[in-house]
Design a protein around this motif. Structure first.
Motif, PDB file in Angstrom:
ATOM      1  N   ARG A  56     -17.723 -40.719  26.579  1.00  0.00           N
ATOM      2  CA  ARG A  56     -18.167 -39.500  25.896  1.00  0.00           C
ATOM      3  C   ARG A  56     -19.061 -39.847  24.697  1.00  0.00           C
ATOM      4  O   ARG A  56     -20.086 -39.205  24.472  1.00  0.00           O
ATOM      5  N   HIS A  57     -18.657 -40.867  23.945  1.00  0.00           N
ATOM      6  CA  HIS A  57     -19.485 -41.267  22.799  1.00  0.00           C
ATOM      7  C   HIS A  57     -20.861 -41.766  23.257  1.00  0.00           C
ATOM      8  O   HIS A  57     -21.870 -41.504  22.606  1.00  0.00           O
ATOM      9  N   HIS A  58     -20.889 -42.520  24.355  1.00  0.00           N
ATOM     10  CA  HIS A  58     -22.185 -43.040  24.828  1.00  0.00           C
ATOM     11  C   HIS A  58     -23.158 -41.895  25.109  1.00  0.00           C
ATOM     12  O   HIS A  58     -24.337 -41.979  24.770  1.00  0.00           O
ATOM     13  N   VAL A  59     -22.666 -40.814  25.744  1.00  0.00           N
ATOM     14  CA  VAL A  59     -23.554 -39.674  26.045  1.00  0.00           C
ATOM     15  C   VAL A  59     -24.083 -39.058  24.752  1.00  0.00           C
ATOM     16  O   VAL A  59     -25.249 -38.680  24.662  1.00  0.00           O
ATOM     17  N   GLU A  60     -23.211 -38.986  23.732  1.00  0.00           N
ATOM     18  CA  GLU A  60     -23.640 -38.408  22.454  1.00  0.00           C
ATOM     19  C   GLU A  60     -24.710 -39.266  21.776  1.00  0.00           C
ATOM     20  O   GLU A  60     -25.605 -38.753  21.126  1.00  0.00           O
ATOM     21  N   GLN A  61     -24.564 -40.578  21.909  1.00  0.00           N
ATOM     22  CA  GLN A  61     -25.385 -41.495  21.117  1.00  0.00           C
ATOM     23  C   GLN A  61     -26.675 -41.965  21.788  1.00  0.00           C
ATOM     24  O   GLN A  61     -27.593 -42.430  21.118  1.00  0.00           O
ATOM     25  N   MET A  62     -26.729 -41.893  23.113  1.00  0.00           N
ATOM     26  CA  MET A  62     -27.758 -42.603  23.875  1.00  0.00           C
ATOM     27  C   MET A  62     -29.188 -42.357  23.384  1.00  0.00           C
ATOM     28  O   MET A  62     -29.928 -43.294  23.087  1.00  0.00           O
ATOM     29  N   THR A  63     -29.585 -41.083  23.313  1.00  0.00           N
ATOM     30  CA  THR A  63     -30.988 -40.831  22.936  1.00  0.00           C
ATOM     31  C   THR A  63     -31.209 -41.068  21.443  1.00  0.00           C
ATOM     32  O   THR A  63     -32.299 -41.472  21.033  1.00  0.00           O
ATOM     33  N   VAL A  64     -30.178 -40.830  20.640  1.00  0.00           N
ATOM     34  CA  VAL A  64     -30.297 -41.048  19.188  1.00  0.00           C
ATOM     35  C   VAL A  64     -30.583 -42.525  18.907  1.00  0.00           C
ATOM     36  O   VAL A  64     -31.480 -42.871  18.137  1.00  0.00           O
ATOM     37  N   VAL A  65     -29.809 -43.388  19.560  1.00  0.00           N
ATOM     38  CA  VAL A  65     -29.959 -44.825  19.348  1.00  0.00           C
ATOM     39  C   VAL A  65     -31.310 -45.318  19.885  1.00  0.00           C
ATOM     40  O   VAL A  65     -31.980 -46.144  19.260  1.00  0.00           O
ATOM     41  N   THR A  66     -31.728 -44.779  21.030  1.00  0.00           N
ATOM     42  CA  THR A  66     -33.020 -45.193  21.596  1.00  0.00           C
ATOM     43  C   THR A  66     -34.160 -44.805  20.654  1.00  0.00           C
ATOM     44  O   THR A  66     -35.083 -45.587  20.411  1.00  0.00           O
ATOM     45  N   GLU A  67     -34.078 -43.590  20.130  1.00  0.00           N
ATOM     46  CA  GLU A  67     -35.117 -43.130  19.196  1.00  0.00           C
ATOM     47  C   GLU A  67     -35.163 -44.016  17.952  1.00  0.00           C
ATOM     48  O   GLU A  67     -36.239 -44.416  17.487  1.00  0.00           O
ATOM     49  N   GLU A  68     -33.991 -44.347  17.431  1.00  0.00           N
ATOM     50  CA  GLU A  68     -33.925 -45.177  16.233  1.00  0.00           C
ATOM     51  C   GLU A  68     -34.541 -46.557  16.495  1.00  0.00           C
ATOM     52  O   GLU A  68     -35.259 -47.101  15.656  1.00  0.00           O
ATOM     53  N   ALA A  69     -34.260 -47.114  17.678  1.00  0.00           N
ATOM     54  CA  ALA A  69     -34.791 -48.439  18.009  1.00  0.00           C
ATOM     55  C   ALA A  69     -36.321 -48.407  18.071  1.00  0.00           C
ATOM     56  O   ALA A  69     -36.995 -49.278  17.515  1.00  0.00           O
ATOM     57  N   LEU A  70     -36.876 -47.398  18.732  1.00  0.00           N
ATOM     58  CA  LEU A  70     -38.338 -47.305  18.822  1.00  0.00           C
ATOM     59  C   LEU A  70     -38.950 -47.115  17.430  1.00  0.00           C
ATOM     60  O   LEU A  70     -39.982 -47.719  17.105  1.00  0.00           O
ATOM     61  N   GLN A  71     -38.289 -46.287  16.610  1.00  0.00           N
ATOM     62  CA  GLN A  71     -38.798 -46.067  15.254  1.00  0.00           C
ATOM     63  C   GLN A  71     -38.781 -47.360  14.445  1.00  0.00           C
ATOM     64  O   GLN A  71     -39.757 -47.690  13.767  1.00  0.00           O
ATOM     65  N   GLN A  72     -37.662 -48.092  14.532  1.00  0.00           N
ATOM     66  CA  GLN A  72     -37.568 -49.367  13.792  1.00  0.00           C
ATOM     67  C   GLN A  72     -38.661 -50.336  14.207  1.00  0.00           C
ATOM     68  O   GLN A  72     -39.205 -51.056  13.393  1.00  0.00           O
ATOM     69  N   ALA A  73     -38.942 -50.354  15.501  1.00  0.00           N
ATOM     70  CA  ALA A  73     -39.950 -51.288  16.017  1.00  0.00           C
ATOM     71  C   ALA A  73     -41.363 -50.769  15.770  1.00  0.00           C
ATOM     72  O   ALA A  73     -42.339 -51.513  15.903  1.00  0.00           O
ATOM     73  N   GLY A  74     -41.480 -49.488  15.405  1.00  0.00           N
ATOM     74  CA  GLY A  74     -42.792 -48.890  15.227  1.00  0.00           C
ATOM     75  C   GLY A  74     -43.542 -48.792  16.546  1.00  0.00           C
ATOM     76  O   GLY A  74     -44.758 -48.945  16.594  1.00  0.00           O
TER      77      GLY A  74
ATOM     78  N   VAL B 283     -27.269 -50.831  17.044  1.00  0.00           N
ATOM     79  CA  VAL B 283     -25.939 -50.774  17.663  1.00  0.00           C
ATOM     80  C   VAL B 283     -25.146 -49.649  17.013  1.00  0.00           C
ATOM     81  O   VAL B 283     -24.937 -49.659  15.804  1.00  0.00           O
ATOM     82  N   ALA B 284     -24.739 -48.670  17.805  1.00  0.00           N
ATOM     83  CA  ALA B 284     -23.828 -47.632  17.315  1.00  0.00           C
ATOM     84  C   ALA B 284     -22.437 -48.008  17.778  1.00  0.00           C
ATOM     85  O   ALA B 284     -22.130 -47.949  18.955  1.00  0.00           O
ATOM     86  N   SER B 285     -21.618 -48.447  16.831  1.00  0.00           N
ATOM     87  CA  SER B 285     -20.269 -48.894  17.183  1.00  0.00           C
ATOM     88  C   SER B 285     -19.312 -47.716  17.196  1.00  0.00           C
ATOM     89  O   SER B 285     -19.394 -46.828  16.370  1.00  0.00           O
ATOM     90  N   GLN B 286     -18.398 -47.726  18.155  1.00  0.00           N
ATOM     91  CA  GLN B 286     -17.391 -46.660  18.240  1.00  0.00           C
ATOM     92  C   GLN B 286     -16.055 -47.138  17.708  1.00  0.00           C
ATOM     93  O   GLN B 286     -15.041 -46.459  17.865  1.00  0.00           O
ATOM     94  N   ILE B 287     -16.055 -48.298  17.065  1.00  0.00           N
ATOM     95  CA  ILE B 287     -14.780 -48.938  16.739  1.00  0.00           C
ATOM     96  C   ILE B 287     -13.880 -48.026  15.912  1.00  0.00           C
ATOM     97  O   ILE B 287     -12.672 -47.984  16.112  1.00  0.00           O
ATOM     98  N   GLU B 288     -14.487 -47.256  14.989  1.00  0.00           N
ATOM     99  CA  GLU B 288     -13.693 -46.358  14.142  1.00  0.00           C
ATOM    100  C   GLU B 288     -12.956 -45.322  14.989  1.00  0.00           C
ATOM    101  O   GLU B 288     -11.840 -44.936  14.689  1.00  0.00           O
ATOM    102  N   SER B 289     -13.627 -44.856  16.052  1.00  0.00           N
ATOM    103  CA  SER B 289     -13.029 -43.849  16.909  1.00  0.00           C
ATOM    104  C   SER B 289     -11.866 -44.414  17.732  1.00  0.00           C
ATOM    105  O   SER B 289     -10.861 -43.747  17.945  1.00  0.00           O
ATOM    106  N   HIS B 290     -12.008 -45.663  18.191  1.00  0.00           N
ATOM    107  CA  HIS B 290     -10.987 -46.236  19.075  1.00  0.00           C
ATOM    108  C   HIS B 290      -9.796 -46.835  18.321  1.00  0.00           C
ATOM    109  O   HIS B 290      -8.751 -47.039  18.900  1.00  0.00           O
ATOM    110  N   LYS B 291     -10.012 -47.118  17.026  1.00  0.00           N
ATOM    111  CA  LYS B 291      -8.952 -47.714  16.201  1.00  0.00           C
ATOM    112  C   LYS B 291      -7.636 -46.952  16.321  1.00  0.00           C
ATOM    113  O   LYS B 291      -6.576 -47.542  16.469  1.00  0.00           O
TER     114      LYS B 291
END
Ligand SMILES: [Zn+2]
Lengths: 338, 230
Positions: free
Chosen positions: A53-71, A33-41
């Motif tokens: 805008r944040h979702h577009v920045e994060q989408m592939t990064v978060v997907t890659e991290e999830a696959l890596q974590q799961a191996g 989970v990439a939270s944007q809470i700091e940005s919206h505060k």
């Protein structure tokens, strides 16, 4: 040998960019989970355009991290599940289109998921569901009692007629000048206060499972206003405790009555406000001597995440639910039509 | 090189598939309809018709804006997700530059524009420089009248292109007179084949960090920054 079912799930309905990998509907292999809470505060609330805008920045990064974590690689994935709605439309669209791109690129089935179904199914990552069951859904945008006779069937038997509980928390937090997000701050204050102020409980008609929190919110604002006019000070801790007591009592009592009257086996707590300590404690006490099993997910599964979308997505996938390439984000998606 | 080009940055939705030196498939509409619903089916259909499988692509090219915030994000999200998951190259091209291509044989300057409300324009200026048709004034968000006085100083014919031209034609003519040349109805749609052609010639960029070129901050962010300065 039966192959494992691996669901890659995506959730972007509000201000969290989240991707998870779920094995056979119940086992979390990754939950990022990439939270944007700091940005919206700084804005005092979620700004939809900033969230998108944040979702577009994060989408592939978060997907890659999830696959890596799961191996895992995309080769291991059985289907792609995504939150179709409800939520902020611009935010939903990022997840939906990323999911379509992934499914199209790898020739995988695409499974649409209702966000609230996801919150309810977060519980299945903790323990198996026993039907019929009752889910108490409490979040920033929702306050609902949902009856489930079987997997994938949702009947909303009670809902808020005005503000959601989470909205009431945020508004009261603003009255107390607490920073965003207000809910957790009120919860924390309430733990050091006494519910000494008389605030109303909206029970509505005796047979209704519906909720109403706007009267309570106004009562809080009036109480603060009147005290100020009389030159009295109210301890914020006591105000928070009194407000919380009113919200929690109504939620718990309606849930207990609905559970009894519908002969359910299980009561599930779901949604972001399920992280509220006061609510968790009150539910545990109330249900300790009731026959229904009470299930409360850990905090990280209560707030928005993609693991819950994967859990609900697995059931939808098994039931044969599929979206085509025209899948859209639907801000007001209906739970009962699922 | 096999390439897929996607443009959802404005009302025009365009998909093209390029193979080597050829444009082998192209789909384009100019309709007030939902890109999120229509673009993935269009990509599917054009690729199927062209008999190109996702894994066979070498490169994905997206029109990166400026334009509609929501619109441009749809195409960019699909392009970057496909490029990332298929481990393909990604290129973003200015949406204005794509429109400008329709005037590349004009001879003088070419000014593509999109209406940006409140008498503002998303625009830039394109022309021959070092023997190449390219940007001579970079893309920007600008007050229309400021931009027109800047163009007037050039004292050269300028070809105006873009589907929002009608809203601004009168004012442009008032300001520039005979210096202004206006494209016809078939000259205004950005062609996805041109998007693909430019994209094939460019250097690819890092996929994770690829974002639309909005040319302005989100309104809430701009207000917040202004408040900080006070
Ligand atoms: Zn939620």
């Amino acid at each position: 040998m039966k192959q494992d079912e691996i669901i890659l799930s995506i959730e972007t309905s509000c201000d969290e960019t989240a991707v998870a990998l779920i094995k056979n509907g119940t086992e979390i292999l990754a939950n990022v989970v990439a939270s944007q809470i700091e940005s919206h505060k700084r804005f005092g609330g979620v700004v939809p355009e900033v969230a998108s805008r944040h979702h577009v920045e994060q989408m592939t990064v978060v997907t890659e991290e999830a696959l890596q974590q799961a191996g895992l690689t995309m080769e291991d994935v059985t289907a792609v599940a995504v939150t179709e709605g409800p939520g902020l439309v611009g935010a939903l669209l990022i997840g939906v289109n990323a999911a379509k791109a992934l499914a199209f690129a790898h020739g995988l089935p695409l499974v649409p998921v209702h966000h609230i179904a996801g919150h309810i199914y977060a519980n299945r990552l903790i323990t198996e569901m026993k039907f019929p069951l009752l889910a108490l859904v409490v979040s920033g945008g929702h306050t609902e009692l949902v009856l489930m006779e079987k997997h994938g069937s949702f009947e909303v038997i009670g809902e808020t007629r005005d503000d959601a509980a989470g909205e009431a928390y945020d508004k009261v937090a603003r009255t107390l000048n607490l920073p965003y997000p207000g809910g957790p701050h009120i919860d924390k204050l309430a733990q050091n206060g006494e519910p000494v102020l008389k605030l109303p409980r909206a029970w509505l008609e005796p047979d209704s499972y519906d909720f109403s929190f706007s009267g309570l919110k106004s009562a809080v604002i009036n109480t603060v206003h009147n005290a100020a006019q009389r030159g009295e000070t109210i301890r914020p801790e006591d105000l928070a405790a009194s407000f919380q007591a009113s919200v929690v009592e109504v939620l718990v009592e309606k849930a207990a009555r609905a559970a009894r009257e519908n002969n359910v086996k299980q009561v599930l707590l779901a949604g972001g406000v399920a992280a509220n300590q006061g609510l968790r404690k009150a539910l545990e006490e109330r249900f300790s001597d009731l026959p229904q099993e009470l299930v409360i997910p850990p905090l990280y599964l209560c707030t928005d995440n993609a693991a819950m979308i994967g859990a609900a997505g697995s059931v939808a996938y098994q039931k044969g639910k599929r979206a085509d390439w025209a899948l859209n984000g639907v801000p007001g998606l209906d739970l009962e039509a699922q | 090189m096999k390439a897929l080009a996607i443009d959802t940055s404005n009302l025009v939705m365009g998909i093209a598939v390029l193979d080597g030196e050829k444009v082998i498939g192209e789909y384009i509409t100019n309709l007030k309809k939902n890109h999120s619903v229509r673009v993935m089916p269009a990509i599917h259909d054009v690729m199927k018709e062209a008999n190109v499988k996702p894994a066979e692509l070498d490169r994905i090219i997206a029109a990166k804006g400026p334009g509609s915030y929501t619109g441009v994000r749809i195409g960019v999200t699909i392009a970057k997700t496909m490029a990332w998951t298929l481990k393909k190259e990604l290129v973003g091209v200015s949406s204005l530059e794509v429109v400008a291509q329709n005037g590349k044989y004009f001879g003088g300057y070419v000014c593509p524009l999109f209406d940006a409300r409140r008498t503002q324009l998303y625009t830039g200026l394109y022309g021959k420089k070092d023997g190449q048709f390219q940007a001579v004034k970079e893309d920007r968000l600008v007050l229309r009248d400021n931009w027109l006085s800047e163009l007037k100083k050039l004292d050269q014919p300028v070809l105006f292109l873009g589907n929002d031209l009608d809203m601004h034609k009168e004012r442009i003519f008032e300001e520039l007179g005979d210096q202004a040349v206006f494209g016809g109805i078939a000259d205004h749609n950005p062609r996805p084949s041109e998007l693909g052609r430019i994209g094939v010639e460019r250097e690819p960029e890092p996929v994770h960090h690829f974002v639309p070129s909005y040319l302005q901050l989100a309104e809430a962010e701009a207000n917040w920054l202004a408040a900080q300065k006070k």
